[in-house]
Design an enzyme around this catalytic site. Structure first.
Site, short mmCIF file in Angstrom:
data_model
loop_
_atom_site.label_atom_id
_atom_site.label_comp_id
_atom_site.label_asym_id
_atom_site.label_seq_id
_atom_site.Cartn_x
_atom_site.Cartn_y
_atom_site.Cartn_z
N LEU A 238 56.78 51.32 -16.05
CA LEU A 238 56.87 50.21 -15.10
C LEU A 238 57.11 50.70 -13.67
O LEU A 238 57.68 51.78 -13.46
CB LEU A 238 58.00 49.25 -15.48
CG LEU A 238 57.84 48.45 -16.76
CD1 LEU A 238 58.98 47.45 -16.88
CD2 LEU A 238 56.50 47.73 -16.82
N CYS A 239 56.72 49.89 -12.72
CA CYS A 239 56.96 50.19 -11.30
C CYS A 239 58.39 49.81 -10.93
O CYS A 239 58.62 49.03 -9.99
CB CYS A 239 55.96 49.45 -10.43
SG CYS A 239 54.26 49.92 -10.72
N GLU A 240 59.33 50.28 -11.69
CA GLU A 240 60.76 50.04 -11.46
C GLU A 240 61.51 51.30 -11.84
O GLU A 240 61.30 51.84 -12.95
CB GLU A 240 61.28 48.87 -12.31
CG GLU A 240 60.68 47.52 -11.96
CD GLU A 240 61.15 46.99 -10.62
OE1 GLU A 240 62.20 47.48 -10.12
OE2 GLU A 240 60.47 46.11 -10.06
N ASN B 86 54.14 43.81 -14.68
CA ASN B 86 53.08 44.81 -14.52
C ASN B 86 51.90 44.54 -15.46
O ASN B 86 51.08 45.43 -15.69
CB ASN B 86 53.60 46.23 -14.77
CG ASN B 86 54.22 46.86 -13.55
OD1 ASN B 86 54.79 47.94 -13.64
ND2 ASN B 86 54.14 46.24 -12.39
#
Length: 426
Positions: A341-343, A380
């Site tokens: 994930l973009c986290e 996402n």
């Protein structure tokens, strides 16, 4: 204490031929043995029932296993009520414990005959206006406020929780409900979360039993059940000693005989609504190492992410990890185990000492049987994984298929997104 997976590398290698990782896998044998132990631990109370917290693992196959042990369902929404109703649970086996409840959910709960557990004093009038009556059997959630202390320190802070009636509201509420026609009353409270100690339920029971006696004496209500709710936890870390449900049951039995029986209340049924204790240790998330990264830290990238298990990202929660086939290897490598994930909090482990992980290794993330799949989401554009049941005979059953892009796009009613789309790889 060592945490052992309930599945072997050889079994996983066979399973992935049909069901690719990641997936949640549940242990039928463990679920059944635990459900039986819970029932036996409270067999001294003829009216006892476990109302499984559906939010923990909302899967009909799981519910039907528990149903064989006379478990009911604790539901927090109309969808959960619909799930319980669809599986043949009757009203007496459904507890509706919600908060900030929309009118349509109360209407549906009343329609199927569920036991309604009111969260707030103002909901007395709201419920009556919504369904046109006060049910003969009704429960109220109690929040004494302050802090809940145990021998090993402060466990939780009920005073900061949004749930429940105050003490004054509980007594006034029971009086009003009785005047409006209620005949059988229940008391419910949840004062601490994930307690790994055998003393939580007995301490909570003592507090609730004392309140129940006062309510009977001062308001004249017939208390038919006391719901100890959840809060009995599991040993997520290997160094913790797990709860012993039989010791817990006997602890509740002792205070029951000390407080309720002398007050002429020996007919009160004891209810519980455990989700974590019933399922968490009997589920795992199986994922595969697909990337390794050597920068400021050592990273192992797996094909699962926080979409599949939110707890580490959301709470910083610890989930033990076993690298299958290397169970007895020395844990001499320090890794962050991450998803895609973009986290930056999408990590299943931070600075975790593990055996050397090679690409293609299968990792078992333990204790995901409760609040694992159920807390999943689609950030996402990630798709939720399959749920599989490892049956007692060693076979594997698909109990929820993995989501597909078609599922993800299905709610875009005004667009036919898939019409001009190339077939995805997965």
């Amino acid at each position: 204490m060592k945490k052992e997976p309930f599945v072997t590398k050889e079994q996983i290698e066979e399973i992935v031929k049909t069901y690719p990782t990641p997936f949640h896998l549940y242990d039928e044998k463990g679920i059944r043995e635990n459900a039986k132990a819970v029932k036996e631990a409270f067999a001294w109370n003829p009216g006892f029932r476990e109302y499984f917290a559906v939010k923990a693992t909302p899967n009909p196959f799981i519910l039907n296993i528990l149903k064989e042990y006379d478990c009911g369902c604790d539901c927090a929404s109309q969808t959960e009520l619909m799930l319980a109703d669809s599986q043949g649970f009757d009203g007496k086996h459904i507890m509706f414990s919600s908060n900030d409840t929309p009118a349509y959910e109360y209407k549906f709960a009343d329609k199927i005959g569920a036991i309604i557990n009111l969260d707030d004093f103002t909901h007395i009038d709201f419920l009556e206006k919504t369904i046109g009556k006060i049910p003969e059997t009704i429960s109220c959630r109690y929040n004494p406020g302050g802090v809940f202390k145990m021998s090993n320190g402060i466990m939780d802070n009920p005073g900061d929780a949004k749930y429940g009636f105050t003490t004054e509201q509980l007594f006034e509420g029971f009086k009003i409900l009785k005047e409006k026609g209620a005949k059988n009353f229940g008391i419910h409270a949840f004062l601490a979360s994930n307690t790994v100690t055998n003393e939580y339920y007995p301490m909570l029971a003592k507090q609730l039993f004392e309140v129940a006696v006062k309510l009977k004496e001062e308001v004249g209500c017939h208390i038919s059940f006391i719901n100890l709710s959840g809060g009995v936890g599991v040993n997520y870390t290997p160094d913790q000693e797990p709860n012993d449900i039989r010791v817990i049951g006997e602890g509740v039995h002792k205070v029951y005989d000390e407080i309720l029986v002398p007050a002429g209340m020996g007919d009160v049924a004891i209810y519980t609504e455990m989700g974590r204790f019933m399922l968490a240790p009997y589920g795992c998330l199986v994922t595969q190492a697909i990337h390794e990264k050597h920068t400021h830290k050592e990273y192992i990238g797996v094909d699962a992410c926080a979409v599949n298990l939110m707890r580490p990202a959301m709470y910083g929660a610890y989930h033990h990890i076993t690298v299958l086939g290397k169970d007895n290897s020395v844990c001499d490598h320090k890794y962050d185990v991450t998803g895609s994930l973009c986290e930056n909090n999408d990590k299943f482990a931070v600075d975790r000492m593990l055996p050397k992980i090679d690409m293609g290794d299968y990792l078992v993330i333990h204790d995901t049987g409760a609040h694992g799949y159920s807390m999943g989401y689609n950030y996402n554009g990630k798709l939720k994984s399959a749920e599989l049941l490892l049956k007692e005979d060693g076979s594997v059953q698909l109990i929820r298929r993995a989501e597909t892009p078609k599922d993800y796009f299905a709610t875009f009613d005004c667009f036919d997104i898939l019409k001009n789309m190339k077939d995805p790889e997965k």
